[in-house]
Design a protein around this motif. Sequence first.
Motif, PDB file in Angstrom:
ATOM      1  N   ILE A  26      -0.771  -9.052   4.924  1.00 45.65           N
ATOM      2  CA  ILE A  26      -0.362 -10.181   4.086  1.00 45.65           C
ATOM      3  C   ILE A  26       0.874  -9.831   3.274  1.00 45.65           C
ATOM      4  CG2 ILE A  26      -1.060 -11.584   2.081  1.00 45.65           C
ATOM      5  CD1 ILE A  26      -3.968 -11.329   3.201  1.00 45.65           C
ATOM      6  N   ASN A  27       0.882  -8.632   2.706  1.00 47.89           N
ATOM      7  CA  ASN A  27       2.016  -8.205   1.889  1.00 47.89           C
ATOM      8  C   ASN A  27       2.453  -6.803   2.286  1.00 47.89           C
ATOM      9  OD1 ASN A  27       3.963  -7.705   0.020  1.00 47.89           O
ATOM     10  ND2 ASN A  27       2.592  -7.653  -1.760  1.00 47.89           N
ATOM     11  N   PRO A  28       3.340  -6.715   3.281  1.00 45.90           N
ATOM     12  CA  PRO A  28       3.756  -5.395   3.778  1.00 45.90           C
ATOM     13  C   PRO A  28       4.399  -4.526   2.703  1.00 45.90           C
ATOM     14  CG  PRO A  28       4.499  -7.152   5.245  1.00 45.90           C
ATOM     15  CD  PRO A  28       3.969  -7.818   4.005  1.00 45.90           C
ATOM     16  N   ALA A  29       4.843  -5.137   1.599  1.00 49.64           N
ATOM     17  CA  ALA A  29       5.494  -4.363   0.542  1.00 49.64           C
ATOM     18  C   ALA A  29       4.507  -3.834  -0.490  1.00 49.64           C
ATOM     19  CB  ALA A  29       6.550  -5.224  -0.152  1.00 49.64           C
ATOM     20  N   ALA A  30       3.223  -4.181  -0.362  1.00 50.12           N
ATOM     21  CA  ALA A  30       2.243  -3.716  -1.355  1.00 50.12           C
ATOM     22  C   ALA A  30       2.180  -2.195  -1.357  1.00 50.12           C
ATOM     23  CB  ALA A  30       0.862  -4.292  -1.042  1.00 50.12           C
ATOM     24  N   ARG A  31       2.108  -1.616  -2.561  1.00 53.24           N
ATOM     25  CA  ARG A  31       1.921  -0.166  -2.665  1.00 53.24           C
ATOM     26  C   ARG A  31       0.469   0.087  -3.025  1.00 53.24           C
ATOM     27  NH1 ARG A  31       5.955   3.128  -5.835  1.00 53.24           N
ATOM     28  NH2 ARG A  31       4.808   4.573  -4.535  1.00 53.24           N
ATOM     29  N   LEU A  32      -0.227   0.797  -2.162  1.00 56.94           N
ATOM     30  CA  LEU A  32      -1.673   0.964  -2.318  1.00 56.94           C
ATOM     31  C   LEU A  32      -1.990   2.288  -2.997  1.00 56.94           C
ATOM     32  CD1 LEU A  32      -2.685  -0.308   1.219  1.00 56.94           C
ATOM     33  CD2 LEU A  32      -2.479  -1.598  -0.905  1.00 56.94           C
ATOM     34  N   ILE A  33      -2.773   2.226  -4.065  1.00 57.59           N
ATOM     35  CA  ILE A  33      -3.169   3.422  -4.812  1.00 57.59           C
ATOM     36  C   ILE A  33      -4.694   3.426  -4.930  1.00 57.59           C
ATOM     37  CG2 ILE A  33      -3.028   4.623  -7.032  1.00 57.59           C
ATOM     38  CD1 ILE A  33      -0.326   4.568  -5.776  1.00 57.59           C
ATOM     39  N   ASP A  34      -5.322   4.514  -4.493  1.00 60.62           N
ATOM     40  CA  ASP A  34      -6.773   4.624  -4.640  1.00 60.62           C
ATOM     41  C   ASP A  34      -7.135   5.075  -6.047  1.00 60.62           C
ATOM     42  OD1 ASP A  34      -7.662   4.164  -1.841  1.00 60.62           O
ATOM     43  OD2 ASP A  34      -6.402   5.908  -1.455  1.00 60.62           O
ATOM     44  N   ILE A  35      -8.026   4.335  -6.692  1.00 59.12           N
ATOM     45  CA  ILE A  35      -8.594   4.831  -7.952  1.00 59.12           C
ATOM     46  C   ILE A  35      -9.710   5.815  -7.608  1.00 59.12           C
ATOM     47  CG2 ILE A  35      -9.793   4.224 -10.099  1.00 59.12           C
ATOM     48  CD1 ILE A  35      -6.991   3.118 -10.101  1.00 59.12           C
ATOM     49  N   ALA A  36     -10.751   5.353  -6.940  1.00 59.77           N
ATOM     50  CA  ALA A  36     -11.836   6.227  -6.481  1.00 59.77           C
ATOM     51  C   ALA A  36     -12.717   5.410  -5.558  1.00 59.77           C
ATOM     52  CB  ALA A  36     -12.650   6.768  -7.655  1.00 59.77           C
TER      53      ALA A  36
END
Lengths: 264, 264, 264
Positions: A26-36
């Motif tokens: 949906i949003n190829p520019a999203a930056r994904l960060i795992d919290i936990a």
Amino acid sequence: MIVTLLTDFGDSDAFVAAMKGVILRINPAARLIDIAHNLRPHRLKDAAWLLNCSWRFYPAGTVHLVVVDPGVGGERRPIIITRGEQMFVGPDNGVFTYLYDADFCAYEITNSRYMREEVSKTFHGRDIFAPVAAHLSAGVEVGRIGTRMKDPVMFEVPRPMVTANGVEGSIMHVDHFGNLITNINRELFERAFVSNSYEVVIGEERIPKISASYDQVPEGSLLAIWGSENTLEISANLSSAARRLNIDERSIDGVRVLIRKEGK
Amino acid sequence: MIVTLLTDFGDSDAFVAAMKGVILRINPAARLIDIAHNLRPHRLKDAAWLLNCSWRFYPAGTVHLVVVDPGVGGERRPIIITRGEQMFVGPDNGVFTYLYDADFCAYEITNSRYMREEVSKTFHGRDIFAPVAAHLSAGVEVGRIGTRMKDPVMFEVPRPMVTANGVEGSIMHVDHFGNLITNINRELFERAFVSNSYEVVIGEERIPKISASYDQVPEGSLLAIWGSENTLEISANLSSAARRLNIDERSIDGVRVLIRKEGK
Amino acid sequence: MIVTLLTDFGDSDAFVAAMKGVILRINPAARLIDIAHNLRPHRLKDAAWLLNCSWRFYPAGTVHLVVVDPGVGGERRPIIITRGEQMFVGPDNGVFTYLYDADFCAYEITNSRYMREEVSKTFHGRDIFAPVAAHLSAGVEVGRIGTRMKDPVMFEVPRPMVTANGVEGSIMHVDHFGNLITNINRELFERAFVSNSYEVVIGEERIPKISASYDQVPEGSLLAIWGSENTLEISANLSSAARRLNIDERSIDGVRVLIRKEGK
């Protein structure tokens, strides 16, 4: 824009990976960060605490996706919370409780256009929350996705109390190192103990002072210290206070921590 | 620019997530890569080893953030190491020991302008190291953040020895599969054994040769093989040499591995 | 372009970090997404399942890097699979079995120009698969890296059967929550049970219906539900069906799940 992910999905399934794929389509520019993701299953209070200790550090515009959702497929509502310049997406089961102590807006997710075409009964993380978070991170207005609602579900947050004897509080979290993180904050302490001497009491143990660093006590010894959230922590130098005191996440509800005025 | 993160913070707390938020606020373009977070608490030698096995593969300009910091809040210095085109940020407690075997520069972090405004006593990862790494990744000169220093703290690294009997070494790491990774490197072996026959000895076990692949021995059998760091590894085909030999990370210090000349 | 990583390397070694460094040196624009790394060592069927539950959600052009490779250094071939607009890189040991149920192309990786200069005997993830994935993600044509091959290795996938009694299937995966995920899909069920009543049978247990959500049964009770892959799952509300039935990943091969026509 940043999308963080906080779930109880563990690290040996593909659930988180499926959600990330949905977001990136949906949003190829999203930056994904795992919290936990390695929370104990269904423990939404743990998730609430971790969110509480991390979201403030993120930039304006961040979308926090929280999927600890034991009631998936049932009556609980899917919601969006906005607070300050950040957004939060997940189930309305109390997981956002700590956000409700200041101005916020709550929205029920109602527009199925922003969900996956087929919504399963068991994985709203993938089918509702991930696509909604992706659309928010891509700039879709929250008002197009949800409708304003009142009274999101909260759990009761234990508050520290000032008593004649001193300050009494609870353990909010046991961290990876076995530190016991209380809800007694420094400001409260400083107001209550302007000029008094004190000791810290937990169970049968008495700790004579609040240390300025772990290494002020011998290896393995208990200490009290102001922790990273500016609340009192019970720790053990190079060791685990939780193990030392035989306390774990399951048993913290009954434990009281007291900063006691001398002579009381 | 890339910022890697290596900590002993585990995967069920928000500590790493808080650090990532701090970095992204300072340098939204930073690319965050996790090295590992599930080290045993306070085991800085494990962290040193993992860093040693990964940093070389990263591009010039990478900043490696290492927070295994049992002495947080005490006397140990916060430092930056530069080696080649890469930078390393963390506590001066020996965690960078393996970097000191070639030209490097060490800096003590002294400029509080590059730290968070309020620095806690328990979480310098968030309050000092993460912001410093973020500023470095954004192009701030190391000399503006720290001042040159000498003699960073090191631990003693065991070295393999060539003896009359052959080559004798130590176990540096037990990996996830139970492979025992030694410090006996291939060049040393080839110099010592130009024309001799040999066997590999560990504890009571004798391994008659160094295999070219795991599947050269039956399932479950011990073998010796040149590993991914070009050092000798003791493994078990489709199984765990560590379990087979009853060795774990805690017990490796006493174990010697010998490549013994035939007849000795 | 996105590169996903799925390995059995665990989370306390630097193997995954080394692979990521190798990829980023070759293609600094690669976006790295972890599928999972905490699979049980050498269990390629688990990896195959996780890949099967995640790759479809990723955008066209994604490269999926799978390194569960107990035969590393031996005879098994390094391969690339293309299916639709996505690519898959890993060992030819069956880990891509679920991809072979529709049109695909298989290539043996033969061009050493796209490998690391020195290829170890124990870590093709770093030395062959990671660089190949990086080059693919940077736009190198698959035909320049590998040569077309036939008959990649597959394992046998258990299929559900329609019998006189109803539908009989197998457990494909036990997830983090203890849900037992079967291969009985909804279409098959709906064809077989147009008008009949039924019950779900697993071991000694009988489940009278297929629930629409977990909370339709009391806490701790077993239920059957259509899961996120549109196949039948045996679950326990707010609890673990696996623990309740004393089943785990190691014991699923012998377990049959039956949707039985009433009166049979």
